[in-house]
Design an enzyme around this catalytic site. Structure first.
Site, short mmCIF file in Angstrom:
data_model
loop_
_atom_site.label_atom_id
_atom_site.label_comp_id
_atom_site.label_asym_id
_atom_site.label_seq_id
_atom_site.Cartn_x
_atom_site.Cartn_y
_atom_site.Cartn_z
N ALA A 1 4.31 -3.05 -6.55
CA ALA A 1 4.58 -4.41 -6.10
C ALA A 1 3.59 -5.41 -6.68
CB ALA A 1 4.56 -4.47 -4.58
N ASP B 1 7.32 -6.37 3.59
CA ASP B 1 7.82 -5.43 4.60
C ASP B 1 7.31 -4.04 4.21
OD1 ASP B 1 9.12 -4.32 6.72
OD2 ASP B 1 11.09 -4.31 5.77
#
Length: 235
Positions: A56, A73
């Protein structure tokens, strides 16, 4: 909108979603959800969704543009887990904040936030965000699947957004979301932000922030034993 997550909760109603499904093994989870869960299948087939299985932090750093909304999340901060580095002050300051457009919003799941559990990680994540963003709004909701109240934090680049009324939120939902929502409206969100006195006091008194070298972990232990792998920021 970009969502960093470790599961498959993509929403077909958003106008455009770049979903970075972090941790390569979770492609198996995504494939399962696509094949067997009807709601997820519809979301996966939406042309608005771009799904990426990768690190990410690396994806955000390499992306040439900026986002209106970034959603974290992620799995909870675990000792030896894959996501701790994505809760740090450095990540929020040098990556998330830099990748938000003016007026952009970052929201992250922040662990248990009940009367007895709120100081595990929730208050520390809130304090870390407050050290970077001009305004942070914590909110909570009971989660039956976790048998506890759960917490989230919204970090705003424009503090004036915190003053939006329930009526204004309803107007924006109607303008920007396709179809009715089962749970959320302006009145509901206003209620989610009304946190009990004890948890508010814990938030106000929290001083510790997540850094590369110092953090607070939720109960349990992750499966990553190689500290070098854990420090890469793979979430």
């Amino acid at each position: 909108v970009v969502c960093m997550h470790v599961g498959c909760n993509s929403n077909k109603r958003l106008h455009k979603l770049h979903a970075v499904a972090t941790w390569p093994v979770l492609q198996v989870v995504c494939d399962f959800c696509r094949a067997h869960l009807a709601h997820n299948k519809v979301a996966f087939e939406s042309p608005k969704l771009e799904l990426i299985h990768d690190d990410a932090r690396a994806q955000l750093e390499q992306y040439p543009g900026k986002f209106d909304v970034i959603i974290g999340d992620l799995a909870d901060p675990l000792d030896g887990g894959p996501c701790y580095q994505l809760y740090t002050q450095d990540f929020y300051q040098t990556v998330v904040l830099q990748k938000l457009n003016p007026g952009g919003i970052f929201v992250t799941q922040s662990g248990p936030a009940g009367f007895l559990s709120c100081t595990e990680v929730f208050t520390c994540i809130n304090a870390t965000l407050r050290s970077v963003f001009p305004k942070v709004m914590p909110y909570t909701q009971h989660m039956p699947v976790f048998c506890d109240v759960w917490g989230w934090n919204i970090a705003l680049t424009d503090p004036s957004q915190a003053r939006l009324s329930g009526e204004e939120l309803d107007t924006r939902i109607q303008q920007r979301i396709e179809g009715p929502l089962r749970f959320l409206d302006g009145y509901t969100f206003t209620g989610l932000c009304h946190i009990n006195k004890h948890v508010r006091r814990c938030l106000e008194e929290e001083k510790e922030v997540y850094t590369q070298d110092c953090g607070r972990f939720i109960h349990g232990k992750g499966s990553l034993q190689d500290s070098k792998a854990a420090s890469t920021g793979t979430g």
